[in-house]
Write a protein that holds these residues in place. Structure first.
Motif, mmCIF file in Angstrom:
data_model
loop_
_atom_site.group_PDB
_atom_site.id
_atom_site.type_symbol
_atom_site.label_atom_id
_atom_site.label_comp_id
_atom_site.label_asym_id
_atom_site.label_seq_id
_atom_site.Cartn_x
_atom_site.Cartn_y
_atom_site.Cartn_z
ATOM 1 N N SER A 23 28.238 -1.729 0.675
ATOM 2 C CA SER A 23 26.932 -2.293 1.037
ATOM 3 C C SER A 23 26.321 -3.072 -0.120
ATOM 4 O O SER A 23 25.835 -4.195 0.063
ATOM 5 N N THR A 57 15.109 -3.157 11.980
ATOM 6 C CA THR A 57 15.525 -3.529 13.335
ATOM 7 C C THR A 57 17.027 -3.328 13.516
ATOM 8 O O THR A 57 17.473 -2.783 14.538
ATOM 9 N N ILE A 58 17.809 -3.726 12.528
ATOM 10 C CA ILE A 58 19.265 -3.560 12.619
ATOM 11 C C ILE A 58 19.635 -2.076 12.658
ATOM 12 O O ILE A 58 20.483 -1.654 13.451
ATOM 13 N N ILE A 59 18.981 -1.270 11.834
ATOM 14 C CA ILE A 59 19.238 0.175 11.858
ATOM 15 C C ILE A 59 18.851 0.754 13.216
ATOM 16 O O ILE A 59 19.572 1.583 13.782
ATOM 17 N N THR A 60 17.734 0.304 13.760
ATOM 18 C CA THR A 60 17.296 0.785 15.073
ATOM 19 C C THR A 60 18.308 0.405 16.153
ATOM 20 O O THR A 60 18.625 1.214 17.036
ATOM 21 N N ILE A 61 18.831 -0.802 16.084
ATOM 22 C CA ILE A 61 19.871 -1.225 17.036
ATOM 23 C C ILE A 61 21.080 -0.301 16.927
ATOM 24 O O ILE A 61 21.628 0.148 17.944
ATOM 25 N N ALA A 62 21.492 0.003 15.704
ATOM 26 C CA ALA A 62 22.650 0.884 15.507
ATOM 27 C C ALA A 62 22.392 2.273 16.087
ATOM 28 O O ALA A 62 23.272 2.867 16.718
ATOM 29 N N VAL A 63 21.183 2.775 15.900
ATOM 30 C CA VAL A 63 20.840 4.107 16.402
ATOM 31 C C VAL A 63 20.771 4.118 17.927
ATOM 32 O O VAL A 63 21.160 5.103 18.568
ATOM 33 N N THR A 65 22.443 2.100 19.991
ATOM 34 C CA THR A 65 23.688 1.658 20.622
ATOM 35 C C THR A 65 24.348 2.743 21.477
ATOM 36 O O THR A 65 24.799 2.445 22.591
ATOM 37 N N PRO A 66 24.409 4.009 21.034
ATOM 38 C CA PRO A 66 25.013 5.026 21.914
ATOM 39 C C PRO A 66 24.272 5.192 23.248
ATOM 40 O O PRO A 66 24.888 5.546 24.250
ATOM 41 N N THR A 69 25.450 2.145 25.341
ATOM 42 C CA THR A 69 26.836 2.261 25.806
ATOM 43 C C THR A 69 27.023 3.394 26.805
ATOM 44 O O THR A 69 28.084 3.515 27.408
#
Length: 157
Positions: A23, A57-63, A65-66, A69
């Motif tokens: 990172s 926002t990107i971290i929120t999207i990652a969280v 995602t499950p 899906t």
């Protein structure tokens, strides 16, 4: 002549390589490329103003995602709320979000604190394999600590 900022970034690049921290490595390389291709004057202010918000926002999207899906649904949520650990996690999430919110203004308005928090985050990411969400929560913790110290100081004059 190489600027102090470039030297600092190159030092961070070496630290990232030695610590094998992907990172930090990617972040430093992206910033160096932006600087060397000459668009830093346009891009860096945007990163400084919107970077934390975009990162959250990107971290929120990652969280989330499950959920998107279908891996996590209402059934799993119902099972989770029956667990005492889930309630601890829920409460922790609320507390951390509130603490971090207190730190946003501190990060934006106090360059001395920002510098110390950034250095602490770099240290944590590079040496301890931490995650670079540190400045936001760190600023919140710093803000709360400062308020507690001010409050305690009011008792002792």
């Amino acid at each position: 002549m190489i600027s102090q900022a470039t030297i600092f970034m190159l030092v961070l690049l070496v630290i990232a390589l030695l610590a094998k921290n992907q990172s930090l490595l990617i972040a430093v390389l992206v910033l160096l490329v932006i600087k060397f291709i000459g668009v830093g004057d346009k891009v860096f202010p945007f990163f400084q103003q919107k970077g934390i918000s975009l990162g959250v926002t990107i971290i929120t999207i990652a969280v989330l995602t499950p959920i998107a899906t279908g891996e996590i649904g209402f059934k799993q949520m119902g099972e989770a709320i029956r667990s005492s650990y889930a309630w601890v996690a829920l409460l922790s999430g609320v507390v951390v979000a509130l603490i971090a919110a207190s730190g946003i203004d501190l990060l934006k308005n106090d360059p001395h604190i920002t510098t110390a928090l950034v250095l602490g985050t770099i240290l944590a990411v590079a040496v301890f394999n931490g995650v670079a969400v540190g400045p936001l929560i760190g600023a919140g913790i710093a803000y709360l600590t400062m308020k507690v110290v001010q409050w305690l100081g009011s008792f002792w004059g």
